[in-house]
Enzyme design. Structure first.
Site, PDB file in Angstrom:
ATOM      1  N   ASP A 334       6.616   5.429  -1.200  1.00 45.27           N
ATOM      2  CA  ASP A 334       7.946   5.657  -1.751  1.00 45.27           C
ATOM      3  C   ASP A 334       8.950   5.506  -0.613  1.00 45.27           C
ATOM      4  OD1 ASP A 334       7.649   7.867  -0.120  1.00 45.27           O
ATOM      5  OD2 ASP A 334       8.032   9.357  -1.675  1.00 45.27           O
ATOM      6  N   ASP A 336      12.005   7.838   1.178  1.00 44.42           N
ATOM      7  CA  ASP A 336      12.613   9.169   1.187  1.00 44.42           C
ATOM      8  C   ASP A 336      13.944   9.120   1.926  1.00 44.42           C
ATOM      9  OD1 ASP A 336      10.015  10.604   0.276  1.00 44.42           O
ATOM     10  OD2 ASP A 336       9.379   9.502   2.061  1.00 44.42           O
ATOM     11  N   ASP A 428      12.822   9.270  -3.288  1.00 41.81           N
ATOM     12  CA  ASP A 428      13.109  10.719  -3.257  1.00 41.81           C
ATOM     13  C   ASP A 428      14.404  10.957  -2.492  1.00 41.81           C
ATOM     14  OD1 ASP A 428      10.694  11.153  -4.498  1.00 41.81           O
ATOM     15  OD2 ASP A 428       9.664  11.927  -2.722  1.00 41.81           O
TER      16      ASP A 428
HETATM   17  P1  UTP Z   1       5.789  11.633   1.612  1.00 47.59           P
HETATM   18  O1  UTP Z   1       4.815  12.187   0.649  1.00 47.59           O
HETATM   19  O2  UTP Z   1       6.746  10.642   1.108  1.00 47.59           O
HETATM   20  O3  UTP Z   1       4.959  11.087   2.836  1.00 47.59           O
HETATM   21  O4  UTP Z   1       6.556  12.883   2.216  1.00 47.59           O
HETATM   22  P2  UTP Z   1       5.241   9.892   3.835  1.00 47.59           P
HETATM   23  O5  UTP Z   1       4.844  10.414   5.154  1.00 47.59           O
HETATM   24  O6  UTP Z   1       6.630   9.371   3.678  1.00 47.59           O
HETATM   25  O7  UTP Z   1       4.169   8.834   3.408  1.00 47.59           O
HETATM   26  P3  UTP Z   1       4.352   7.517   2.488  1.00 47.59           P
HETATM   27  O8  UTP Z   1       4.608   6.429   3.469  1.00 47.59           O
HETATM   28  O9  UTP Z   1       5.501   7.741   1.567  1.00 47.59           O
HETATM   29  O10 UTP Z   1       3.070   7.352   1.781  1.00 47.59           O
HETATM   30  C1  UTP Z   1       7.361  12.837   3.402  1.00 47.59           C
HETATM   31  C2  UTP Z   1       7.468  14.199   4.000  1.00 47.59           C
HETATM   32  O11 UTP Z   1       8.298  15.026   3.211  1.00 47.59           O
HETATM   33  C3  UTP Z   1       7.724  16.286   3.014  1.00 47.59           C
HETATM   34  C4  UTP Z   1       6.241  16.044   3.076  1.00 47.59           C
HETATM   35  O12 UTP Z   1       5.562  17.207   3.489  1.00 47.59           O
HETATM   36  C5  UTP Z   1       6.123  14.930   4.106  1.00 47.59           C
HETATM   37  O13 UTP Z   1       5.966  15.489   5.391  1.00 47.59           O
HETATM   38  N1  UTP Z   1       8.160  16.835   1.704  1.00 47.59           N
HETATM   39  C6  UTP Z   1       8.051  16.107   0.579  1.00 47.59           C
HETATM   40  C7  UTP Z   1       8.691  18.088   1.676  1.00 47.59           C
HETATM   41  O14 UTP Z   1       8.802  18.747   2.720  1.00 47.59           O
HETATM   42  N2  UTP Z   1       9.096  18.622   0.471  1.00 47.59           N
HETATM   43  C8  UTP Z   1       8.974  17.937  -0.690  1.00 47.59           C
HETATM   44  O15 UTP Z   1       9.349  18.463  -1.756  1.00 47.59           O
HETATM   45  C9  UTP Z   1       8.444  16.635  -0.630  1.00 47.59           C
HETATM   46 MN    MN Z   2       7.434   8.785   1.751  1.00 49.64          MN
END
Ligand code: UTP
Ligand code: MN
Length: 504
Positions: A334, A336, A428
């Site tokens: 995704d 973020d 997100d």
């Molecule tokens: P992700 O699941 O998107 O992981 O969460 P990522 O490292 O970006 O991996 P890919 O590349 O998308 O697969 C990013 C960070 O945001 C935190 C998660 O713990 C992770 O460290 N997070 C996510 C939160 O702290 N709260 C949330 O509600 C969602």
């Molecule tokens: Mn991510």
């Protein structure tokens, strides 16, 4: 005796106290000796007095009583040669440490627990352990991911891939403890600057249990992990992996579908008793697109779209990429983003206005908006929750092919968009209050294991509670303020680790 020592001191070394008579000794198990070589006489004198004022026992002579030898600026070989020349009966019974252990202990006001990274190991002894000429000593690896620098360059992929498959299979079986142990082992290997050359290379590494070591040994012997290969063929693992790859389907749901005898998407979608929720429905509807990795160029194309919508709602707000892309990853599941508003309260209503704008642009395919439930009075929370309390949304957006301008080749576009002029992408967004921004930025940058170890380190080594909202000092019962991520690392007495080095 005091007199003699005093006179001796006056005559031979006017600037060093030879015996510790004024300060009370608080830590009886620790007797320090500071190596003067390279440290210099005046700095040694200063550090000696500092340690004594904090209740440490510091000896001026390297005697059999000394338990901790502290050196600054000496190369390991040089230091060990010197130690051996001192004719100590058992130099190997002492902790030979670099200055970092000393400074951390001074700032903590007590001896901090010893970690591998504090030690200065004898290079000759290490060579005996691992005779391979190209192998570098792997002795300074911390058991905490937040003290390791882990880039996306992984020199031990053959081992970490196997360990991660085994970790995932443990997770699918509900065995969280063993899942974490394998993930930690993989993470330690990812931080190494070189590939393991032999099983003995793992000897000095922290966090590698017997099971993980056995997997590594098997890979050295057979070229692959038989256990990992078996898992990859296992029907239950394959089905769980397939089902949990759907947006909105966690391990619990995947398992319940598996136990009902379902094996394929078709089985699930044609089973009349299964009621999919809104998220899962969207997950199946856009499965083909959102199961495809998102590239960096697509992520930055989305940043432009999100920025345009955010600044249209509040011109002083800004948008930053977080998650894996901030850590330098080329692909993600995704994208973020964190939204920064300069004034307290300006985040109110921001995300719903942004979502409305996406809707009016006809690019909103799915939205799950969560209003803020942040309340400082309910913090700190002793049990870390996966979900934080900030205003956030989980979206599926339409990304148009011509919005991706920075593409490497025509083939990439063709492959990703497959004759359509758009693809669906999971996005997100999080919009914390400005006083919480640094904590939210740190928490959402990940990786998950890096965050987990930051919290563990804060709790166990510093008596502080960290989550996505606050850092709380248990001793003083106060919340520590932070404007930047650097401030948080400094509060924790940690060296700053760049986002690009947080791929633990
Ligand atoms: P992700 O699941 O998107 O992981 O969460 P990522 O490292 O970006 O991996 P890919 O590349 O998308 O697969 C990013 C960070 O945001 C935190 C998660 O713990 C992770 O460290 N997070 C996510 C939160 O702290 N709260 C949330 O509600 C969602
Ligand atoms: Mn991510």
């Amino acid at each position: 005796m005091f007199q003699t020592a005093f006179l001796t001191r006056k005559r031979r070394r006017p600037d060093i106290n030879f015996t510790q008579v004024h300060e009370e000794v608080k830590f009886r198990d620790v007797t320090l000796y500071l190596v003067e070589k390279r440290m210099g006489k005046s700095r040694r004198n200063f550090l000696t007095n500092l340690a004594r004022s904090k209740g440490f026992l510091v000896e001026n002579m390297l005697s059999g009583h000394v338990t901790h030898v502290v050196s600054e600026g000496n190369a390991p070989q040089e230091l060990w040669n010197w130690l051996e020349e001192q004719n100590l009966r058992e130099p190997h019974n002492k902790h030979v440490l670099n200055i970092s252990w000393f400074t951390e202990s001074m700032s903590a006001g007590e001896p901090v627990p010893l970690e591998m990274r504090h030690y200065i190991l004898n290079p000759a002894a290490e060579r005996k352990l691992c005779p391979s000429p190209s192998s570098k000593p792997m002795s300074t690896v911390s058991p905490y991911a937040c003290q390791r620098r882990t880039t996306i360059e992984n020199h031990n992929k053959v081992f970490t891939d196997a360990l991660e498959v085994i970790a995932e299979s443990s997770e699918f079986s509900g065995n969280q403890g063993s899942c974490l142990a394998f993930r930690r082992a993989a993470s330690v290997l990812k931080s190494l600057p070189v590939a393991l050359k032999c099983t003995e290379d793992t000897q000095h590494l922290p966090g590698l249990g017997e099971h993980s070591k056995a997997i590594i040994e098997e890979i050295f012997e057979c070229g692959a992990s038989l256990k990992a290969q078996e898992i990859l063929r296992d029907e239950r693992y394959r089905t769980m992996k397939l089902f949990s790859s759907v947006f909105g389907v966690g391990p619990k749901t995947a398992e319940s579908w598996y136990y009902r005898g379902l094996r394929t998407f078709e089985d699930v979608l044609t089973e009349p008793t299964i009621k999919l929720n809104r998220m899962q429905t969207a997950g199946f509807m856009f499965y083909e697109d959102i199961s495809k990795p998102v590239s960096r160029s697509e992520a930055y194309a989305l940043k432009t779209i999100v920025e345009e919508a955010v600044t249209c709602v509040n011109s002083s707000a800004s948008v930053n990429v977080i998650g894996g892309f901030r850590r330098g990853k080329e692909f993600g599941h995704d994208v973020d983003f964190i939204i920064r508003v300069p004034e307290p309260g300006q985040e109110d209503g921001l995300l719903s206005a942004v979502i409305d704008r996406f809707k009016s642009q006809n690019i909103l395919l799915y939205s799950d908006f969560q209003e803020s439930t942040f309340d400082l009075r309910r913090l700190p929370n002793r049990r870390f929750e996966a979900m934080d309390h900030f205003q956030k949304c989980f979206l599926i957006l339409k990304l148009k092919r011509d919005q991706v301008t920075d593409i490497r080749s025509i083939d990439e576009v063709r492959e990703r968009f497959q004759c359509r002029d758009w693809r669906a992408v999971r996005v997100d967004l999080v919009a914390p209050p400005i006083e919480r921004y640094a904590y939210a930025l740190l928490g959402w940058t990940g990786s998950t294991l890096f965050e987990r170890d930051l919290r563990r380190f804060a709790r166990l080594e510093r008596g502080k509670l960290l989550d996505n909202h606050v850092l709380y000092d248990k001793a003083t019962k106060t919340f520590l303020p932070a404007d930047t991520e650097e401030d948080i690392f400094a509060h924790l007495g940690l060296e700053y680790i760049e986002p690009l080095q947080r791929n633990a």
